[in-house]
Motif scaffolding. Structure first.
Motif, PDB file in Angstrom:
ATOM      1  N   LEU B 261       0.790  -1.140  -0.043  1.00  0.00           N
ATOM      2  CA  LEU B 261      -0.030  -0.008  -0.070  1.00  0.00           C
ATOM      3  C   LEU B 261       0.825   1.150  -0.019  1.00  0.00           C
ATOM      4  O   LEU B 261       1.784   1.521   0.963  1.00  0.00           O
ATOM      5  N   THR B 282      -1.411  -1.397  -4.141  1.00  0.00           N
ATOM      6  CA  THR B 282      -2.381  -0.529  -4.105  1.00  0.00           C
ATOM      7  C   THR B 282      -1.794   0.764  -4.064  1.00  0.00           C
ATOM      8  O   THR B 282      -0.979   0.966  -3.044  1.00  0.00           O
ATOM      9  N   ILE B 283      -2.484   1.669  -4.577  1.00  0.00           N
ATOM     10  CA  ILE B 283      -1.964   3.093  -4.387  1.00  0.00           C
ATOM     11  C   ILE B 283      -3.062   3.977  -4.025  1.00  0.00           C
ATOM     12  O   ILE B 283      -4.231   3.840  -4.893  1.00  0.00           O
ATOM     13  N   VAL B 284      -2.846   4.792  -3.106  1.00  0.00           N
ATOM     14  CA  VAL B 284      -4.010   5.824  -2.404  1.00  0.00           C
ATOM     15  C   VAL B 284      -3.559   7.135  -2.834  1.00  0.00           C
ATOM     16  O   VAL B 284      -2.337   7.555  -2.310  1.00  0.00           O
ATOM     17  N   PHE B 295      -3.833  10.638  -9.904  1.00  0.00           N
ATOM     18  CA  PHE B 295      -5.280   9.820 -10.157  1.00  0.00           C
ATOM     19  C   PHE B 295      -5.338   8.859 -11.076  1.00  0.00           C
ATOM     20  O   PHE B 295      -5.877   7.707 -10.733  1.00  0.00           O
ATOM     21  N   ALA B 298      -3.664   5.672  -9.832  1.00  0.00           N
ATOM     22  CA  ALA B 298      -4.140   5.256  -8.466  1.00  0.00           C
ATOM     23  C   ALA B 298      -5.225   4.189  -8.505  1.00  0.00           C
ATOM     24  O   ALA B 298      -5.904   4.062  -9.480  1.00  0.00           O
ATOM     25  N   ASP B 299      -5.331   3.475  -7.314  1.00  0.00           N
ATOM     26  CA  ASP B 299      -6.374   2.511  -7.134  1.00  0.00           C
ATOM     27  C   ASP B 299      -7.665   3.288  -6.428  1.00  0.00           C
ATOM     28  O   ASP B 299      -8.742   3.216  -6.683  1.00  0.00           O
ATOM     29  N   TYR B 300      -7.272   4.124  -5.435  1.00  0.00           N
ATOM     30  CA  TYR B 300      -8.333   4.812  -4.835  1.00  0.00           C
ATOM     31  C   TYR B 300      -7.808   6.173  -4.599  1.00  0.00           C
ATOM     32  O   TYR B 300      -6.665   6.567  -4.523  1.00  0.00           O
ATOM     33  N   GLY B 301      -8.825   7.305  -4.710  1.00  0.00           N
ATOM     34  CA  GLY B 301      -8.564   8.639  -4.477  1.00  0.00           C
ATOM     35  C   GLY B 301      -9.402   9.624  -3.672  1.00  0.00           C
ATOM     36  O   GLY B 301     -10.643   8.934  -3.557  1.00  0.00           O
ATOM     37  N   ILE B 302      -8.791  10.387  -2.894  1.00  0.00           N
ATOM     38  CA  ILE B 302      -9.727  11.581  -2.290  1.00  0.00           C
ATOM     39  C   ILE B 302      -9.454  12.696  -2.858  1.00  0.00           C
ATOM     40  O   ILE B 302      -8.372  13.070  -2.811  1.00  0.00           O
ATOM     41  N   VAL B 303     -10.307  13.441  -3.488  1.00  0.00           N
ATOM     42  CA  VAL B 303     -10.151  14.888  -3.750  1.00  0.00           C
ATOM     43  C   VAL B 303     -10.454  15.606  -2.685  1.00  0.00           C
ATOM     44  O   VAL B 303     -11.672  15.694  -2.309  1.00  0.00           O
ATOM     45  N   GLY B 304      -9.480  16.226  -2.006  1.00  0.00           N
ATOM     46  CA  GLY B 304      -9.672  17.311  -0.866  1.00  0.00           C
ATOM     47  C   GLY B 304      -8.599  17.698  -0.314  1.00  0.00           C
ATOM     48  O   GLY B 304      -7.300  17.373  -0.541  1.00  0.00           O
ATOM     49  N   ILE B 309      -8.088  15.869   5.271  1.00  0.00           N
ATOM     50  CA  ILE B 309      -8.411  14.579   5.244  1.00  0.00           C
ATOM     51  C   ILE B 309      -7.281  13.826   6.098  1.00  0.00           C
ATOM     52  O   ILE B 309      -7.822  12.748   6.687  1.00  0.00           O
ATOM     53  N   LEU B 313      -8.448  10.652   8.348  1.00  0.00           N
ATOM     54  CA  LEU B 313      -7.878   9.372   7.990  1.00  0.00           C
ATOM     55  C   LEU B 313      -7.225   8.648   9.348  1.00  0.00           C
ATOM     56  O   LEU B 313      -7.373   7.732   9.612  1.00  0.00           O
TER      57      LEU B 313
END
Ligand SMILES: Cc1cc2nc3c(=O)[nH]c(=O)nc-3n(C[C@H](O)[C@H](O)[C@H](O)COP(=O)(O)OP(=O)(O)OC[C@H]3O[C@@H](n4cnc5c(N)ncnc54)[C@H](O)[C@@H]3O)c2cc1C
Ligand SMILES: Nc1ncnc2c1ncn2[C@@H]1O[C@H](COP(=O)(O)O)[C@@H](O)[C@H]1O
Lengths: 245, 325
Positions: B261, B282-284, B295, B298-304, B309, B313
């Motif tokens: 990760l 896995t990339i966040v 992005f 990436a596998d998962y992203g949060i725009v913020g 954040i 988290l």
């Protein structure tokens, strides 16, 4: 002090890598080649050391004639002279064999390389040259100080660093921190045109391996966006779906 | 014929990467219908040594002399090469640690062996002996066929799973011939942050970029990493500005990592950065700019905003941990 710096010629770091249709070779169309970034660090440190104590910096490269602009650039940065071993590098053992053959008997106090070439990423040449010359090598060195005939080096290790002493001659592979790479100035570029660049033919080195082909990593699927208010959902996905926490 | 593992220890203990290399060596021994022999250099207890038998070592050669307490590249290479000849091994496996990568090319030259640095798969022995390794800084793989009689492979940490296969083991002292001229380097000091997870071997990496604004904001990155048992990393401009040490810089000109990760916070995802992290499983990505190139990788992203954040988290991971305690 006389220093030999090994220079490799690699695709610019922004290059999108593609291969020929048979996957056997890098597609060099439109690729800009540069001095391997770590080798620039090594070269700069060599210049700093000889500026302080006298001596010369020779750059050596194993490659065909198309790579000469890369060697000229090394001369423009400040190397005293350049050597090109006229051949297409087959693998690290071949390259190390050529460099060791050239260096043998020339009594270099130091041989410097980069920690790895950013194309093949082997990190092999330094240790191999040292083994062939039967002298010590220190890999991934972020600080190199010379006091008389003794070197003090800091090498990277997992989670920290190791500080060691070693008498010259030795081989060291450079990483970030050893020096801030210099860029050539106008005077350097002008004088590089007339500095010696000698070409030697390669010696024979047995072949121990071959690259069957290259492949690109599988591309990732579409990113899953998680709402900034729902951070807990991310943690759950990492646990249940990705199974990484 | 056998397969020889150089079982690297750190302060007398084997790390996970050594057990990965042991499992890898055992799997190759299986492919070649032979046995896995390990060589250990330095002061390692019998208890610790016998752990190698959990991962398939049938025989362990130990070399324990005062002179060899700390890593001496040349001497270690001589010993491993001699052990390979002694044990009749023509394949030598080391972990691609900093020391392993310094050692393996010397062993290869001594044995006139072909060498694959940074292998990520088992050899394919259907036609030859072909091993896959990363090339072009994570942008590609190369399949290297070793055609020599002796073969040396270094294995990238986190690329092969530890695989328990307990076997009976014989531990024996091995006395190699030692040359004085192999001892020219002298370790003066080892500086290591004791409580830190080592970056190249970490299973989880939390990495920060210029988006974090300044070194004073790394407290929350470290807190998050601490909760996850992760190592911390950064982008190149961050270490260039001395917000973080160079040893944390990942990418094409820094350390290449392949954790399970990778969490990238406030990093734009430049091609040179991706080069060092793209083999992460896995990339966040956390970035305030929805157009940030990262992005796409990436596998998962949060725009913020990272400053909102990361604290969320941290809370979410705390809740998760207490729920799964
Ligand atoms: C030869 C060469 C080699 C290089 N090698 C490397 C290398 O090995 N590794 C490496 O990393 N780089 C390397 N680089 C540099 C690389 O090109 C990029 O410049 C660098 O990776 C950018 O770092 P960054 O993403 O931290 O900064 P930036 O590109 O400035 O990105 C900052 C990001 O943070 C986001 N952001 C800003 N504020 C916030 C906030 N409050 N919350 C959330 N997100 C925010 C922004 O949207 C932006 O995407 C190299 C460059 C060259 C020329
Ligand atoms: N063809 C070459 N000619 C001269 N030096 C090279 C060549 N290839 C690699 N080197 C040197 O060896 C270092 C490590 O390369 P590698 O082992 O290929 O990762 C590079 O940083 C260079 O200093």
């Amino acid at each position: 002090m006389n220093i030999l710096v090994c220079i490799s010629h690699v695709p610019d770091t922004t290059t999108k890598i593609t291969f020929t249709d048979d996957h056997k070779q890098l597609n060099t169309n439109g690729i800009q080649f540069i001095i391997n970034p770590y080798d620039e660090i090594a070269l700069t440190r060599a210049l700093e050391l000889t500026e302080a104590s006298g001596g010369s910096v020779t750059v050596i490269h194993v490659g065909d004639a198309t790579t000469e602009p890369t060697l000229r650039k090394a001369l423009a940065i400040g190397a005293t002279d350049a050597v090109r071993i006229n051949s297409t590098p087959r693998d690290a053992y071949f390259v190390a064999g050529q460099i060791a053959h050239y260096a043998k008997g020339k009594a270099y106090d130091l041989v410097l390389t980069g920690r790895e070439s950013i194309d093949y990423n082997g990190g092999q040449v330094a240790s191999m040259v040292a083994e062939l010359l039967d002298i010590p090598a220190v890999s991934v060195v972020k600080s190199l100080q010379i006091d008389g005939s003794q070197a003090t080096l800091e090498r990277e290790i997992e989670g920290g660093k190791e500080i060691l002493n070693c008498p010259l001659p030795l081989v060291a592979s450079a990483t970030e921190g050893m020096a801030e790479p210099r860029i050539p100035n106008m005077r350097g570029i002008m004088s590089a045109r007339t500095k010696p660049l000698v070409v030697h033919e390669p010696v024979e080195i047995p072949s121990l391996q071959a690259i069957n082909g290259y492949d690109k990593p599988a591309s990732r699927s579409q990113v899953k966006l998680v709402d900034a208010e729902q951070v807990r959902a991310l943690v759950d996905m990492l646990h249940n779906e990705a199974k990484v926490i | 014929m056998s397969v020889l593992l150089y079982a690297e220890n750190s302060g007398g203990k084997f790390k996970k990467s050594t057990f990965e290399a042991a499992s890898y060596a055992t799997a190759i021994a299986g492919l070649l219908n032979t046995e896995m022999v390990a060589v250990s250099i330095g002061n390692v207890s019998k208890d610790e040594l016998s752990k190698l038998a959990q991962y398939g070592a049938t025989r362990i050669l130990t070399v324990d002399q005062d002179q060899l307490k700390s890593f001496v590249n040349q001497a270690y290479a001589s010993i491993v090469a001699e052990a390979a000849r002694f044990a009749g091994a023509n394949t030598v496996i080391v972990s691609a640690s900093f020391s392993g990568k310094a050692l393996a090319p010397r062993i290869a030259v001594k044995l006139k062996a072909g060498y694959v640095d940074g292998a990520v798969t088992l050899p394919d022995t259907s036609a030859g002996f072909t091993v896959r390794k990363g090339a072009f800084s994570g942008k590609a793989f190369a399949d290297v066929n070793l055609t020599s009689e002796y073969k040396v492979i270094s294995l990238v940490p986190n690329s092969y799973k530890v695989d328990p296969r307990p076997v009976p083991v014989a531990i024996e002292a091995f006395s190699p011939s030692i040359k004085e001229s192999d001892f020219r380097t002298m370790v003066k000091e080892i500086v290591r942050a004791a409580d830190k997870v080592s970056l190249p071997e970490a299973e989880i990496v939390v990495s920060g970029g210029r988006g974090l604004k300044g070194p004073e904001n790394w407290g929350m990155v470290e807190e998050l990493a601490g909760l996850l048992g992760a190592a911390t990393a950064c982008s190149k401009p961050v270490s260039d500005a001395h917000w973080r040490p160079h040893s944390e810089h990942v990418g094409q000109t820094g350390i290449a990592v392949s954790p399970n990760l990778y969490i990238a916070i406030g990093i734009s995802g430049a091609i040179q950065h991706l080069a060092g992290v793209s083999s992460s499983k896995t990339i966040v990505v956390i970035n305030k700019d929805p157009e940030a190139p990262f992005f796409k990788a990436a596998d998962y992203g949060i725009v913020g905003d990272a400053f909102e954040i990361i604290p969320r988290l941290i809370e979410a991971v705390k809740q998760f941990k207490s729920a799964h305690a």
